[in-house]
Design a protein around this motif. Structure first.
Motif, PDB file in Angstrom:
ATOM      1  N   ALA A  46       0.824  -1.213   0.000  1.00 18.19           N
ATOM      2  CA  ALA A  46       0.000   0.000   0.000  1.00 18.19           C
ATOM      3  C   ALA A  46       0.856   1.261   0.000  1.00 18.19           C
ATOM      4  O   ALA A  46       0.365   2.338  -0.322  1.00 18.19           O
ATOM      5  CB  ALA A  46      -0.935  -0.004   1.199  1.00 18.19           C
ATOM      6  N   ILE A  47       2.150   1.142   0.336  1.00 16.43           N
ATOM      7  CA  ILE A  47       3.032   2.309   0.378  1.00 16.43           C
ATOM      8  C   ILE A  47       3.130   2.972  -0.992  1.00 16.43           C
ATOM      9  O   ILE A  47       3.230   4.184  -1.098  1.00 16.43           O
ATOM     10  CB  ILE A  47       4.429   1.915   0.913  1.00 16.43           C
ATOM     11  CG1 ILE A  47       4.315   1.550   2.386  1.00 16.43           C
ATOM     12  CG2 ILE A  47       5.436   3.029   0.704  1.00 16.43           C
ATOM     13  CD1 ILE A  47       5.585   1.020   2.988  1.00 16.43           C
ATOM     14  N   ASP A  48       3.082   2.175  -2.046  1.00 12.89           N
ATOM     15  CA  ASP A  48       3.182   2.723  -3.400  1.00 12.89           C
ATOM     16  C   ASP A  48       1.847   3.197  -3.961  1.00 12.89           C
ATOM     17  O   ASP A  48       1.812   3.756  -5.056  1.00 12.89           O
ATOM     18  CB  ASP A  48       3.778   1.672  -4.347  1.00 12.89           C
ATOM     19  CG  ASP A  48       5.231   1.383  -4.011  1.00 12.89           C
ATOM     20  OD1 ASP A  48       5.917   2.306  -3.527  1.00 12.89           O
ATOM     21  OD2 ASP A  48       5.663   0.241  -4.221  1.00 12.89           O
ATOM     22  N   ASP A  49       0.763   2.965  -3.252  1.00 12.36           N
ATOM     23  CA  ASP A  49      -0.561   3.349  -3.738  1.00 12.36           C
ATOM     24  C   ASP A  49      -0.745   4.857  -3.636  1.00 12.36           C
ATOM     25  O   ASP A  49      -0.547   5.442  -2.572  1.00 12.36           O
ATOM     26  CB  ASP A  49      -1.632   2.636  -2.912  1.00 12.36           C
ATOM     27  CG  ASP A  49      -3.037   2.818  -3.448  1.00 12.36           C
ATOM     28  OD1 ASP A  49      -3.234   3.646  -4.364  1.00 12.36           O
ATOM     29  OD2 ASP A  49      -3.940   2.125  -2.956  1.00 12.36           O
ATOM     30  N   ALA A  82       8.246   7.221  11.977  1.00 10.71           N
ATOM     31  CA  ALA A  82       8.614   6.124  11.075  1.00 10.71           C
ATOM     32  C   ALA A  82       8.716   6.630   9.639  1.00 10.71           C
ATOM     33  O   ALA A  82       9.675   6.317   8.926  1.00 10.71           O
ATOM     34  CB  ALA A  82       7.585   4.995  11.169  1.00 10.71           C
ATOM     35  N   ILE A  83       7.760   7.433   9.221  1.00  9.52           N
ATOM     36  CA  ILE A  83       7.788   7.969   7.857  1.00  9.52           C
ATOM     37  C   ILE A  83       9.012   8.846   7.646  1.00  9.52           C
ATOM     38  O   ILE A  83       9.688   8.766   6.620  1.00  9.52           O
ATOM     39  CB  ILE A  83       6.476   8.733   7.555  1.00  9.52           C
ATOM     40  CG1 ILE A  83       5.320   7.729   7.452  1.00  9.52           C
ATOM     41  CG2 ILE A  83       6.606   9.560   6.278  1.00  9.52           C
ATOM     42  CD1 ILE A  83       3.945   8.373   7.443  1.00  9.52           C
ATOM     43  N   GLY A  84       9.335   9.671   8.626  1.00 13.07           N
ATOM     44  CA  GLY A  84      10.527  10.512   8.534  1.00 13.07           C
ATOM     45  C   GLY A  84      11.791   9.685   8.411  1.00 13.07           C
ATOM     46  O   GLY A  84      12.688   9.998   7.623  1.00 13.07           O
ATOM     47  N   GLN A  87      12.020   8.192   4.988  1.00  8.58           N
ATOM     48  CA  GLN A  87      12.443   9.209   4.016  1.00  8.58           C
ATOM     49  C   GLN A  87      13.948   9.449   4.105  1.00  8.58           C
ATOM     50  O   GLN A  87      14.624   9.558   3.086  1.00  8.58           O
ATOM     51  CB  GLN A  87      11.687  10.513   4.239  1.00  8.58           C
ATOM     52  CG  GLN A  87      10.246  10.444   3.799  1.00  8.58           C
ATOM     53  CD  GLN A  87       9.464  11.699   4.150  1.00  8.58           C
ATOM     54  OE1 GLN A  87       9.813  12.431   5.076  1.00  8.58           O
ATOM     55  NE2 GLN A  87       8.380  11.935   3.428  1.00  8.58           N
ATOM     56  N   ARG A  88      14.483   9.532   5.319  1.00 11.19           N
ATOM     57  CA  ARG A  88      15.928   9.745   5.487  1.00 11.19           C
ATOM     58  C   ARG A  88      16.749   8.573   4.952  1.00 11.19           C
ATOM     59  O   ARG A  88      17.870   8.755   4.492  1.00 11.19           O
ATOM     60  CB  ARG A  88      16.259  10.006   6.961  1.00 11.19           C
ATOM     61  CG  ARG A  88      15.813  11.363   7.445  1.00 11.19           C
ATOM     62  CD  ARG A  88      16.350  11.678   8.831  1.00 11.19           C
ATOM     63  NE  ARG A  88      15.976  10.718   9.850  1.00 11.19           N
ATOM     64  CZ  ARG A  88      14.815  10.721  10.506  1.00 11.19           C
ATOM     65  NH1 ARG A  88      13.895  11.627  10.229  1.00 11.19           N
ATOM     66  NH2 ARG A  88      14.567   9.822  11.442  1.00 11.19           N
ATOM     67  N   GLN A  89      16.172   7.376   4.981  1.00  8.73           N
ATOM     68  CA  GLN A  89      16.854   6.201   4.449  1.00  8.73           C
ATOM     69  C   GLN A  89      16.769   6.154   2.920  1.00  8.73           C
ATOM     70  O   GLN A  89      17.455   5.359   2.293  1.00  8.73           O
ATOM     71  CB  GLN A  89      16.247   4.910   5.016  1.00  8.73           C
ATOM     72  CG  GLN A  89      16.336   4.789   6.513  1.00  8.73           C
ATOM     73  CD  GLN A  89      17.759   4.892   7.039  1.00  8.73           C
ATOM     74  OE1 GLN A  89      18.655   4.255   6.531  1.00  8.73           O
ATOM     75  NE2 GLN A  89      17.947   5.717   8.055  1.00  8.73           N
ATOM     76  N   GLY A  90      15.907   6.991   2.343  1.00  9.14           N
ATOM     77  CA  GLY A  90      15.716   6.990   0.904  1.00  9.14           C
ATOM     78  C   GLY A  90      14.763   5.908   0.426  1.00  9.14           C
ATOM     79  O   GLY A  90      14.692   5.629  -0.779  1.00  9.14           O
ATOM     80  N   TRP A  91      14.026   5.298   1.349  1.00  9.06           N
ATOM     81  CA  TRP A  91      13.117   4.228   0.979  1.00  9.06           C
ATOM     82  C   TRP A  91      11.841   4.778   0.365  1.00  9.06           C
ATOM     83  O   TRP A  91      11.209   4.101  -0.435  1.00  9.06           O
ATOM     84  CB  TRP A  91      12.771   3.364   2.186  1.00  9.06           C
ATOM     85  CG  TRP A  91      13.959   2.642   2.747  1.00  9.06           C
ATOM     86  CD1 TRP A  91      15.203   2.518   2.185  1.00  9.06           C
ATOM     87  CD2 TRP A  91      14.023   1.945   3.983  1.00  9.06           C
ATOM     88  NE1 TRP A  91      16.024   1.780   2.992  1.00  9.06           N
ATOM     89  CE2 TRP A  91      15.338   1.416   4.115  1.00  9.06           C
ATOM     90  CE3 TRP A  91      13.119   1.711   5.002  1.00  9.06           C
ATOM     91  CZ2 TRP A  91      15.734   0.675   5.209  1.00  9.06           C
ATOM     92  CZ3 TRP A  91      13.527   0.981   6.091  1.00  9.06           C
ATOM     93  CH2 TRP A  91      14.822   0.468   6.193  1.00  9.06           C
TER      94      TRP A  91
END
Length: 94
Positions: A46-49, A82-84, A87-91
């Motif tokens: 669902a992350i890509d949705d 978690a979202i931050g 994002q910092r990991q580039g995921w």
């Protein structure tokens, strides 16, 4: 609770503060019980949705109706952190 001055310990003395008395709770506070509730499951795909923000907003609104405000705020804080981190990991992108 009183604070008693201690005399005879050099210039000015010191203060003796009584230790806090620990009283066990017979029943845990309701916020502890609510915090143990199972969160809704979301598939990793669902992350890509593109509709994910709307889905998350709807889930948060549903949780807000079921739980107290403190529990919902804790869960949202965890999600934001978690979202931050992702994002910092580039995921994921901002």
């Amino acid at each position: 609770m009183a604070i008693e001055p201690v005399t005879g310990l050099g210039s000015g003395g010191a203060l003796r503060v009584p230790r806090a008395r620990v009283v066990p709770l017979s029943v845990p506070p309701s916020s502890y019980t609510a915090a143990g509730a199972k969160p809704p499951a979301i598939s990793v795909t669902a992350i890509d949705d593109p509709a994910l923000p709307e889905v998350l907003a709807e889930l948060a609104a549903t949780r807000a109706d079921e739980m107290d405000a403190d529990t919902v705020n804790r869960e949202l804080s965890i999600a934001r952190k978690a979202i931050g981190w992702w994002q910092r990991q580039g995921w994921i992108g901002p």
